[in-house]
Design a protein around this motif. Structure first.
Motif, mmCIF file in Angstrom:
data_model
loop_
_atom_site.group_PDB
_atom_site.id
_atom_site.type_symbol
_atom_site.label_atom_id
_atom_site.label_comp_id
_atom_site.label_asym_id
_atom_site.label_seq_id
_atom_site.Cartn_x
_atom_site.Cartn_y
_atom_site.Cartn_z
ATOM 1 N N UNK A 28 -8.820 -8.179 -1.459
ATOM 2 C CA UNK A 28 -8.660 -8.374 -2.903
ATOM 3 C C UNK A 28 -7.799 -7.238 -3.463
ATOM 4 N N UNK A 29 -6.644 -7.599 -4.027
ATOM 5 C CA UNK A 29 -5.778 -6.581 -4.661
ATOM 6 C C UNK A 29 -5.131 -7.155 -5.927
ATOM 7 N N UNK A 51 -12.329 0.192 -3.551
ATOM 8 C CA UNK A 51 -11.770 1.457 -4.025
ATOM 9 C C UNK A 51 -11.169 1.207 -5.399
ATOM 10 N N UNK A 52 -11.772 1.820 -6.404
ATOM 11 C CA UNK A 52 -11.314 1.581 -7.769
ATOM 12 C C UNK A 52 -10.205 2.561 -8.137
ATOM 13 N N UNK A 53 -9.243 2.065 -8.916
ATOM 14 C CA UNK A 53 -8.151 2.931 -9.366
ATOM 15 C C UNK A 53 -8.387 3.431 -10.788
ATOM 16 N N UNK A 71 -0.562 2.050 -5.672
ATOM 17 C CA UNK A 71 -1.870 2.534 -5.197
ATOM 18 C C UNK A 71 -2.441 1.580 -4.155
ATOM 19 N N UNK A 72 -2.263 0.266 -4.355
ATOM 20 C CA UNK A 72 -2.743 -0.688 -3.340
ATOM 21 C C UNK A 72 -2.067 -0.418 -1.988
ATOM 22 N N UNK A 110 0.697 -6.214 -7.340
ATOM 23 C CA UNK A 110 -0.581 -5.927 -6.685
ATOM 24 C C UNK A 110 -0.950 -7.051 -5.721
ATOM 25 N N UNK A 111 -0.792 -8.290 -6.188
ATOM 26 C CA UNK A 111 -1.114 -9.441 -5.343
ATOM 27 C C UNK A 111 -0.301 -9.416 -4.051
#
Ligand code: KG4
Ligand code: ZN
Length: 355
Positions: A28-29, A51-53, A71-72, A110-111
């Protein structure tokens, strides 16, 4: 909200959908959480790493798409390694039967990170690849914890990007009852929190401070309260802003409490009315806002009064995670089949109408 067509379909299964497909890696991103999970048989979570940003975006008061994508790229490899390791596997993919990934809706940059990684792993490990709709995945979060929910049921899906009321008339048959005409519920929490200087993400911040405030201090508007199943939160947000600008000395806790009360009043009233009208056996909450303490309490109370079941996923399964993606992917493999490796990320993906 346009369209009231039935939407895809989440029948439950007690056996593996395709022989040999039992253990699914989910990725999941779609927004600002980098997550990976291993789920067995669509129901048992062998590992789930998120992992939360939040710290990265907090200083900007919201998610910055370019930063989220970068970040992803950095986080996904270690998050995947942790999830595989915790499930007793490793980066060779030992024991993993398929790879599922969110391919929309969400931030395109991100996806793409998750979709590219999922395809690469599926190819390298020679296992099926399956793309999952993020909204469908949120619905699966409930089923992960309670696979025997009664039918029909009503699902209130409230997140940072979406506010949907969905009827499940039978296993596998979903109908969109209503949605927001402007801001999503979580978006309203985030915007109001930002205005009040409570930081990001706003939902948990408002939820915490509201406990110390008076929910009757201000009579903020409840849009469409007795009318249909659509929602509107932008007038409420504007009303909060105007009131605080006019009376800068008001207690923030009272504003937060009155705002939270107004949002929850509308969410619960509509979900309850929908549940009554469709004769639902249970009301189910999903999405990040389903972590809201007042919403959980009021939804549970309403269901008890109405003699129906209430299903409130644990907070970790309400917010974005990859276990729900793996569970939805396991189901999708059995009912729709694997996705082609040509599948692209779709930032505007909707719950697909059925024929
Ligand atoms: O489902 P989610 O993790 O991501 C999306 O797909 O949007 O939902 C995130 C949203 C954010 O708007 C956040 O402020 C909200 O869920 N949220 C809450 C609470 N916890 C998270 N809203 C209200 N009360 C909470 N306790
Ligand atoms: Zn979400």
């Amino acid at each position: 909200m346009t369209g009231r067509a039935p939407i895809t379909i989440l029948p439950l299964m007690t056996t593996d959908p395709i022989p040999g497909i039992h253990r699914v890696l989910g990725i999941e991103t779609s927004c600002d959480e980098t997550a990976a999970a291993v789920v067995d048989g669509g129901a048992h979570i062998a590992s789930s790493v998120v992992s939360s940003q939040i710290d990265l975006h907090a200083r900007y008061g919201g998610v910055v798409p370019e930063l989220a994508g970068r970040a992803h790229v950095e986080l996904l490899t270690p998050v995947l390694a942790d999830a595989l390791d915790a499930a007793g596997s490793d980066t060779s993919g030992a024991g993993i039967d398929a790879v599922a990934v969110t391919y929309g809706p969400g931030l395109i940059g991100s996806l793409l990170v998750g979709v590219a990684e999922a395809k690469a792993l599926a190819l390298a490990w020679d296992v099926p690849f399956v793309g999952v709709n993020h909204l469908e995945a949120h619905l699966f979060a409930s089923l992960l914890e309670q696979p025997d929910l009664g039918w029909p049921l009503v699902v209130l899906l409230v997140s940072g990007g979406h506010t949907l009321l969905v009827e499940v008339s039978a296993p596998g048959r979903y109908r969109l009852l209503g949605g927001t005409v402007d801001d999503a519920a979580g978006e309203a929490f985030d915007k109001v929190a930002r205005f009040l200087g409570l930081g990001y993400p706003g939902g948990p911040a408002i939820d915490a401070i509201a406990d110390d405030g008076d929910p009757t201090a201000f009579a903020f508007p409840r849009a469409f309260l007795d009318d249909g199943y659509d929602f509107s939160f932008s007038g409420l947000k504007t009303s909060v802003v105007n009131m605080v600008r006019k009376h800068p000395g008001v207690a923030t806790a009272d504003v937060a409490a009155s705002f939270r009360q107004a949002v929850v009043d509308v969410l619960v009233a509509k979900a309850r009315r929908a549940a009554r009208e469709v004769g639902a056996k249970a009301l189910c909450l999903a999405g990040g806002v389903a972590a809201n303490s007042l919403l959980r309490q009021r939804a549970e109370q309403a269901c008890t009064e109405d003699g129906i079941g209430a299903f409130l996923p644990t907070r970790a399964l309400c917010t974005d995670n990859a276990a729900m993606v793996a569970a939805a992917g396991w189901w999708r493999l059995g009912h729709v089949g694997p996705s082609p490796l040509t599948l692209g990320a779709d930032p505007n993906l909707r719950l697909v109408p059925t024929a």
